[in-house]
Enzyme design. Structure first.
Site, PDB file in Angstrom:
ATOM      1  N   ASN A   1     -49.917  16.488 -46.237  1.00  0.00           N
ATOM      2  CA  ASN A   1     -48.655  15.743 -46.152  1.00  0.00           C
ATOM      3  C   ASN A   1     -48.067  15.531 -44.759  1.00  0.00           C
ATOM      4  O   ASN A   1     -47.251  14.631 -44.574  1.00  0.00           O
ATOM      5  CB  ASN A   1     -47.596  16.443 -47.016  1.00  0.00           C
ATOM      6  CG  ASN A   1     -48.013  16.535 -48.462  1.00  0.00           C
ATOM      7  OD1 ASN A   1     -48.368  15.531 -49.072  1.00  0.00           O
ATOM      8  ND2 ASN A   1     -47.999  17.728 -49.020  1.00  0.00           N
ATOM      9  N   TYR A   2     -48.461  16.347 -43.777  1.00  0.00           N
ATOM     10  CA  TYR A   2     -47.795  16.271 -42.473  1.00  0.00           C
ATOM     11  C   TYR A   2     -48.720  16.034 -41.288  1.00  0.00           C
ATOM     12  O   TYR A   2     -48.245  15.709 -40.206  1.00  0.00           O
ATOM     13  CB  TYR A   2     -46.977  17.550 -42.227  1.00  0.00           C
ATOM     14  CG  TYR A   2     -45.805  17.684 -43.158  1.00  0.00           C
ATOM     15  CD1 TYR A   2     -44.652  16.926 -42.979  1.00  0.00           C
ATOM     16  CD2 TYR A   2     -45.854  18.546 -44.250  1.00  0.00           C
ATOM     17  CE1 TYR A   2     -43.579  17.028 -43.846  1.00  0.00           C
ATOM     18  CE2 TYR A   2     -44.787  18.655 -45.128  1.00  0.00           C
ATOM     19  CZ  TYR A   2     -43.655  17.893 -44.922  1.00  0.00           C
ATOM     20  OH  TYR A   2     -42.595  17.988 -45.790  1.00  0.00           O
ATOM     21  N   LEU A   3     -50.025  16.204 -41.479  1.00  0.00           N
ATOM     22  CA  LEU A   3     -50.958  16.062 -40.355  1.00  0.00           C
ATOM     23  C   LEU A   3     -51.682  14.726 -40.417  1.00  0.00           C
ATOM     24  O   LEU A   3     -52.347  14.425 -41.422  1.00  0.00           O
ATOM     25  CB  LEU A   3     -51.979  17.208 -40.371  1.00  0.00           C
ATOM     26  CG  LEU A   3     -51.399  18.615 -40.205  1.00  0.00           C
ATOM     27  CD1 LEU A   3     -52.492  19.658 -40.330  1.00  0.00           C
ATOM     28  CD2 LEU A   3     -50.678  18.757 -38.871  1.00  0.00           C
TER      29      LEU A   3
ATOM     30  N   SER B   1     -49.578  21.211 -45.360  1.00  0.00           N
ATOM     31  CA  SER B   1     -49.454  20.455 -44.104  1.00  0.00           C
ATOM     32  C   SER B   1     -50.637  19.513 -43.922  1.00  0.00           C
ATOM     33  O   SER B   1     -50.474  18.383 -43.457  1.00  0.00           O
ATOM     34  CB  SER B   1     -49.342  21.407 -42.917  1.00  0.00           C
ATOM     35  OG  SER B   1     -50.423  22.313 -42.898  1.00  0.00           O
TER      36      SER B   1
END
Length: 767
Positions: free
Chosen positions: A724-726, A721
Site C-alpha cells: 500500500n505505501y511502497l 507497506s
C-alpha cells in the site's frame, strides 16, 4: 485471376487443339517448336520485368500477333461444328485479355507503372499453365502438378517408363511427408506445452500502454453475473441438543441459526468479553419466538457445548477428507469462480475480488469495538444494487426474488453494493487488485507522491515558519503537519462517539497521549507518544523533536486536563483543506506514501552491497522494508507457531553444520591422499569435495539468513507497506539492477497487482 482458373482454361484449349493435331501431324511439330520459342520469350519477359511499361506493351503486341498466326493455322482445317466451340473459346480468351489490359490501364491511371507479372497476364495461347513461382493456388494436390504444363504427346515406351518412375517417387515422397508431418505434430504439441505460459502472458491486458479515459470515466462497457449469496441455513441433526438451565430445549430455526454463530466461537476470547455477550444476547432475543423469549432470559444458563462439539467434529472431518472429496470441492469452487468470478470490462475479462456475499454471523470489529457481538443479518437479493452498462445483460436474481435497484453508473468502479446493518456502511463488490481500475489508481497514487517530492522542501519551510505564527490555530496546524511528515501519522477521520473503537490519530491526540522530556537518554527535547492507533494497535515511540516544536507542545498543554484535545483548534477537515491548498491532491496518506517510498529507496542504497549473494541481498531488502514498516507503525502480534517454526529452523541449521563439518573432514582427508598419490584421480576427488563444502556453506548461510530475518520480523508486518505505501517501481528497479529474481520479493498475487510496474520499469528508475 486465380492460378487454377488459368490452368483449367489452358488445359481445355490444349485438348481442343489435340484433336486437330491427329489430322495435321506436320503442323503439330511446328506448333511444338513455336511453343518452345514462346516459353523462351516468356522467360526473357520475366527477367526484364523491372523495365518500363512501354516494353511491357511491345511484348504484348508480339504475343498477340503470334496468337493470330496460330488461330489462322488451326481454323482452315476445322469442321463446322468445331468452329462454334472455337468461337466460345475465343470469347473466353478475349474476356481474360480484357481483364488483364484493364488492370494495366488502371495502374497507369493511378500514376505508377508496375513491372508485368505472369500472374496478371492473360493466358491466351492455351498451351501451358503459368509457372509455379508466379501463381500461388490455395491448395495443390501434389508437387508435380506445379510444373509447367506441356502439350500431350503420343505415348511411347520411354514415356511410360518415365511416368512409372515418377509415380514411384511420388509414393516415396508421400511416405516421407507423412512421417515429417507426424514429427512436426509431436514437436508442435511439445512446443505448445512449453509455450503455454508465454501465451497466457501475451494475453494479459497491458492497459498502461493504452490512452487513459477522460477524467471521471471508469469504463465504457461492464457486464457481470452478479453476486453469489451465502447458502441457506441447514438445521442441526436431531442428536445435537441445546440446553437451557440443564434442560433440553428445541429452538426455532431462526433462533437456532443465531445460536450456532455463538457456539462456533465458544472457545474464542471474544465470548468471554462482557460487551460481546451483552450485544449477542440482545440481538439473539430479537430472533426468538415469544415462548423462547419467556424461557431464555439469562445467557449464563445457556449450554452450547454439544453445538460447539458438533462444529469441531465437522471441521475435523473436513481435514480428514480423501483426495477425491477435496478434489470434488475444489472443482466446484473453480466452476463457481469461472462463472461468477470474472466480468467483462471494455472487451477484457477482468477478475472480481470478492464475488461472494459475506454469510450472516456475529460482528467482531477491530480492537475493543463497542458493537462487537451484534448480529450481522443475512443479505438478500432485495438488499442488492447492481451496476452494469446499459447495453449489458443484467444479471438474473435468484428465483422468486428481485434486485433492489439496477444502475448504469460508469463513474464508479463497483459492480454490486448493499448496506450492512451494524454500522450502516455501504459494502461493495469490486475488481481484483490486478485489474486495470485498481492498477491505474495505484499508479496515480505513486505519481502524486512523486509530485510531492518536487515541492516538499517548500512545504517544510512553510510549516517551520508557521510555528512562530501569532495565531494559535496556525501553530497547531503546523505542528500537526510536522508529525504527519516526520512520523507518518494518520490525520484521522471524524467519528461518532460510541460508534467505533477509541482509536487515535494526529488530529485527535489528547494530552494523556504524550509526555514531554527536556532530556532523555542523552537526547534533548524528546516527545514520548503512547496511544491506540488504527485497529487498536498501540503506537509507542520516543522521538527527539526540534526545540520550537517542543516549546509549542508545552504551550498547547497548558491548563488542560489529560482527556482534553492536544490540538483543540484543529480537526481533520481544516488540516485536509490546508493540504489541498499546498498541493493539488495532497493528503496525509500521500505524505505517508512519499515518506515510505523515499525511505525504502534510501535504505536500499545504504544496505545493498554489490558483492553479496542473492540471499544476503534479500535480507538487505527486508531490512529496508522493515524500516518503512516501523515508520508507518505496521506491527503485528508474533504468530502462534513462531516458537515452533524457529525451533525447526534451528534444528535444520544444526544438522547442516554437522554435514559441513563432515564434508570439511572429508576434504582434508582427500587433500592428504592427493599429496601422497599425486595422480589425476585423487585431484578430481579433491575438487569434488571442495564443491560439496562450498555447496553446504551456501545452504547454511541461507538458513542462518532466514533465521535472522524471521526473528527481526516477528512483530513487524512487512506486507502492509509493501502493498500500500511502497512504489513498486523502486523494488523492480532494485531487482533488475542487482540480479535478484522478482519472485523472491513479490509472490504471485503481488506480481499480478504490480504487473504495470514490472513491465515498464528499468534498473535506473528513481522515485
Amino acid at each position: 485471376m486465380s492460378g487454377d482458373h488459368l490452368h483449367n482454361d489452358s488445359q481445355i484449349e490444349a485438348d481442343f487443339r489435340l484433336n486437330d493435331s491427329h489430322k495435321h501431324k506436320d503442323k503439330h511439330k511446328d506448333r511444338e517448336h513455336r511453343h518452345k520459342e514462346h516459353k523462351k520469350d516468356k522467360e526473357k519477359d520475366r527477367e526484364k520485368s523491372k523495365h518500363s511499361n512501354s516494353e511491357h506493351k511491345d511484348s504484348e503486341k508480339k504475343h498477340k500477333e503470334k496468337e493470330k498466326t496460330k488461330h489462322k493455322d488451326g481454323s482452315s482445317e476445322k469442321h463446322k461444328d468445331k468452329h462454334k466451340d472455337r468461337d466460345k473459346e475465343k470469347r473466353k480468351e478475349e474476356k481474360i485479355r480484357a481483364s488483364g489490359d484493364a488492370k494495366i490501364k488502371k495502374e497507369k491511371e493511378n500514376g505508377f507503372s508496375s513491372p508485368p507479372r505472369i500472374k496478371d497476364e492473360p493466358d491466351d495461347d492455351g498451351y501451358f499453365a503459368p509457372p509455379k513461382e508466379d501463381i500461388k493456388p490455395l491448395k495443390r494436390p501434389r508437387d508435380e502438378d506445379d510444373a509447367d504444363y506441356k502439350p500431350k504427346k503420343i505415348k511411347t515406351e520411354d514415356i511410360k517408363k518415365e511416368k512409372k518412375r515418377k509415380l514411384e517417387e511420388e509414393e516415396d515422397g508421400k511416405l516421407k511427408k507423412t512421417k515429417n508431418k507426424d514429427k512436426d505434430k509431436k514437436g508442435a504439441e511439445s512446443d505448445n506445452k512449453k509455450k503455454k505460459p508465454k501465451k497466457e502472458e501475451e494475453q494479459k491486458w497491458k492497459w498502461w500502454e493504452e490512452e487513459r479515459y477522460p477524467e471521471g470515466i471508469k469504463w465504457k462497457f461492464l457486464e457481470h453475473k452478479g453476486p453469489v449469496f451465502a447458502p441457506p441455513y441447514e438445521p442441526l441433526p436431531e442428536g445435537v441438543k441445546f440446553y437451557y438451565d440443564g434442560k433440553v430445549m428445541k429452538l426455532s430455526p431462526k433462533a437456532e441459526e443465531v445460536a450456532t454463530f455463538f457456539a462456533k466461537m465458544l472457545d474464542h476470547e471474544y465470548t468471554t468479553k462482557e460487551i460481546f455477550r451483552k450485544n449477542f444476547f440482545k440481538d439473539w432475543r430479537k430472533e426468538m419466538t415469544n415462548d423462547e423469549k419467556n424461557v431464555i432470559t439469562n445467557l449464563s444458563k445457556c449450554d452450547f457445548t454439544q453445538m460447539s462439539q458438533y462444529f469441531k467434529d465437522q471441521s475435523e472431518a473436513r481435514k480428514q477428507m480423501s483426495k477425491e472429496e477435496k478434489l470434488k470441492i475444489k472443482e466446484e469452487n473453480e466452476k463457481l469462480l469461472k462463472e461468477y468470478g470474472f466480468c467483462v470490462m471494455d472487451n477484457h475479462r477482468e477478475r472480481i475480488a470478492n464475488f461472494k456475499i459475506e454469510p450472516p454471523g456475529l460482528f467482531r470489529g477491530r480492537g475493543n469495538h463497542p458493537k462487537m457481538g451484534m448480529l450481522k443479518r443475512r443479505i438478500m437479493p432485495e438488499d442488492i444494487i447492481i451496476n452494469c452498462s446499459k447495453d449489458a445483460k443484467v444479471p438474473s436474481p435468484p428465483p422468486g426474488h428481485k434486485w433492489k435497484e439496477v444502475r448504469h453508473d460508469n463513474k464508479v468502479t463497483w459492480l454490486v453494493s448493499w448496506t450492512e446493518n451494524i454500522q450502516g456502511s455501504i459494502k461493495y463488490i469490486m475488481l481484483n487488485p490486478s485489474s486495470r481500475i485498481k492498477g491505474e489508481k495505484d499508479w496515480q497514487k505513486y505519481e502524486t507522491a512523486r509530485r510531492l517530492k518536487k515541492c516538499v522542501d517548500k512545504i517544510r519551510n512553510q510549516y517551520r515558519e508557521d510555528w512562530k505564527s501569532k495565531e494559535m490555530k496556525v501553530r497547531q496546524r503546523a505542528v500537526a503537519l510536522y508529525f504527519i511528515d516526520k512520523l507518518a501519522l494518520r490525520a484521522g477521520n471524524e467519528k461518532e462517539e460510541g460508534e467505533t473503537a477509541d482509536t487515535v490519530s494526529c488530529c485527535s491526540l489528547r494530552v494523556e497521549h504524550i509526555n514531554l522530556h527536556p532530556e532523555l537518554d542523552g537526547q534533548e527535547y524528546v516527545v514520548e507518544f503512547d496511544f491506540p492507533g488504527k485497529d487498536s494497535i498501540r503506537y509507542y515511540n520516543k522521538v527527539p523533536v526540534e526545540k520550537r516544536v517542543f516549546k509549542n507542545l508545552q504551550l498547547f498543554m497548558e491548563n488542560k486536563q489529560p482527556e482534553d484535545d492536544l490540538f483543540d483548534r484543529l480537526n481533520t477537515g481544516i488540516l485536509n483543506k490546508h493540504l489541498q491548498d499546498l498541493m493539488e491532491g495532497l493528503t496525509a496518506k500521500v505524505f505517508r506514501t512519499y515518506n515510505a517510498s523515499i525511505t525504502l529507496q534510501q535504505q536500499l542504497k545504504e544496505l545493498t552491497a554489490p558483492d553479496e549473494n542473492v540471499p544476503a541481498k534479500i535480507l538487505s531488502y527486508n531490512r529496508a522494508n522493515r524500516a518503512v514498516a516501523i515508520l508507518c507503525n505496521h506491527q503485528r502480534a508474533p504468530p502462534k507457531t513462531f516458537e515452533k517454526s524457529m525451533m525447526n529452523l534451528q534444528s535444520k541449521i544444526d544438522a547442516k553444520k554437522d554435514q559441513l563439518a563432515d564434508a570439511r573432514r572429508d576434504l582434508k582427508s582427500a587433500k592428504a591422499d592427493a599429496k601422497v598419490m599425486k595422480d589425476a584421480k585423487t585431484k578430481k576427488v579433491v575438487e569434488s569435495k571442495k564443491k560439496a563444502v562450498q555447496r553446504l556453506e551456501e545452504q547454511l548461510m541461507k538458513l542462518e539468513v532466514q533465521a535472522t530475518d524471521r526473528e527481526e520480523n516477528k512483530q513487524i508486518a512487512l506486507g502492509t507497506s509493501k502493498l500500500n505505501y511502497l512504489d513498486p517501481r523502486i523494488t523492480v528497479a532494485w531487482c533488475k539492477k542487482w540480479g535478484v529474481p522478482i519472485e523472491k520479493i513479490y509472490n504471485k498475487t503481488q506480481r499480478e497487482k504490480f504487473a504495470w510496474a514490472i513491465d515498464m520499469t528499468d534498473e535506473d528508475y528513481e522515485f
